[in-house]
Enzyme design. Structure first.
Site, PDB file in Angstrom:
ATOM      1  N   LYS A 248      63.037   9.794 102.127  1.00 51.53           N
ATOM      2  CA  LYS A 248      64.296   9.857 101.372  1.00 51.53           C
ATOM      3  C   LYS A 248      64.924   8.472 101.195  1.00 51.53           C
ATOM      4  CE  LYS A 248      65.150  14.523 103.145  1.00 51.53           C
ATOM      5  NZ  LYS A 248      64.020  14.606 104.108  1.00 51.53           N
ATOM      6  N   LEU A 249      64.196   7.576 100.571  1.00 47.74           N
ATOM      7  CA  LEU A 249      64.679   6.210 100.397  1.00 47.74           C
ATOM      8  C   LEU A 249      65.916   6.168  99.507  1.00 47.74           C
ATOM      9  CD1 LEU A 249      61.312   4.275  99.816  1.00 47.74           C
ATOM     10  CD2 LEU A 249      62.449   4.858 101.979  1.00 47.74           C
TER      11      LEU A 249
ATOM     12  N   ASN B 110      65.944  -3.435  94.236  1.00 49.03           N
ATOM     13  CA  ASN B 110      64.840  -4.290  94.641  1.00 49.03           C
ATOM     14  C   ASN B 110      64.209  -3.796  95.946  1.00 49.03           C
ATOM     15  OD1 ASN B 110      63.277  -6.880  94.373  1.00 49.03           O
ATOM     16  ND2 ASN B 110      64.246  -7.256  96.351  1.00 49.03           N
TER      17      ASN B 110
ATOM     18  N   THR C 170      68.191  21.504 101.779  1.00 47.78           N
ATOM     19  CA  THR C 170      68.224  22.962 101.919  1.00 47.78           C
ATOM     20  C   THR C 170      69.107  23.434 103.061  1.00 47.78           C
ATOM     21  OG1 THR C 170      66.166  22.828 103.186  1.00 47.78           O
ATOM     22  CG2 THR C 170      65.980  23.355 100.850  1.00 47.78           C
TER      23      THR C 170
ATOM     24  N   GLN D 259      68.192  26.272 108.180  1.00 45.26           N
ATOM     25  CA  GLN D 259      68.084  26.377 106.731  1.00 45.26           C
ATOM     26  C   GLN D 259      69.054  27.436 106.206  1.00 45.26           C
ATOM     27  OE1 GLN D 259      66.449  24.194 105.233  1.00 45.26           O
ATOM     28  NE2 GLN D 259      64.521  23.699 106.226  1.00 45.26           N
TER      29      GLN D 259
END
Length: 239
Positions: A68-69, A74, A121, A191
């Site tokens: 999950k960047l 850059n 979720t 969840q």
């Protein structure tokens, strides 16, 4: 890279474990039943997950790095380019337009499929409102789906409850990867937006991510085969 939906769906087992040794024991037990694994924060940062992922790729398995960047353009672009060199199949970024466009540039020329994470979720409408979004969960997922399509990434991560809506927005070509899969009789855990395997595939999902129903099972291989059997009873609707 743009992902191509599978006609019967693909099972991805989430290696949400503390150590490489634990993960390797599970992988050995699952054997040929599973060939696609997700490596997330827990194993990546605490259990030599990058090295394990490279070893799995070298052994002919498929690997999904779920990290999950989200950072300046850059940094995302260069980070994605580094992951592309590992031979991984999938990598997640948060589904913000600038982040997704930077990730596409970083993955250019590789076989790495970039996935945008829409809404986790574990989040409900109340959670989304608390985070400051002036939309409900479905509305935010719809926004992110359109932005992912326009950014040219390979797919989207969403709850199976939103898979049908997302498929209508992104069209037939993008992968739809759904965590929150719970086979019959499984506990929900943390969840909140879940669905069974057959229903998720029928709604338009292409890849089902399953963790605890397999990893915490007394017999993980038996549990995985049962889920694969459930999946075989459904099919992906692409439009």
């Amino acid at each position: 890279m743009t992902g191509t939906p599978q006609t019967t769906g693909t099972l991805i087992v989430a290696l949400d474990l503390d150590t490489r040794a634990e993960a390797e024991r599970l992988i050995a037990e699952l054997g040929d039943a599973v060939d696609f694994y997700k490596i997330g924060y827990q194993l990546f940062y605490g259990g030599d997950g990058l090295a394990l992922g490279k070893a799995l790729i070298a052994a002919g398995k498929r690997v999904f790095f779920d990290l999950k960047l989200l950072d300046i353009d850059n940094t995302v672009e260069r980070g994605v380019a580094a992951f592309a060199q590992t031979g991984a199949n999938m990598l997640t970024v948060h589904a913000y337009p600038q982040c997704m466009r930077a990730a596409v540039r970083g993955a250019a020329g590789s076989d790495l499929t970039i996935l945008g994470v829409s809404v986790l979720t574990s989040m409900s409408d109340a959670d989304v409102a608390e985070a400051g979004f002036a939309r409900d969960t479905a509305g935010l997922v719809a926004l992110r789906a359109g932005q992912a399509r326009d950014a040219g990434i390979g797919g989207l991560v969403c709850s199976p409850l939103e898979a049908e809506m997302v498929r209508q927005i992104v069209g037939p070509k993008l992968a739809i990867v759904t965590p929150g899969i719970r086979p019959k009789g499984a506990a929900l855990g943390d969840q909140k937006r879940v669905m069974g395997p057959t229903e998720a595939l029928a709604a338009g999902a292409t890849h089902l991510v399953v963790g605890r129903p397999i990893t915490a099972a007394a017999e993980p291989a038996v549990a995985a085969k049962a889920i694969l059997a459930e999946m075989a009873g459904g099919g992906t609707r692409l439009a």
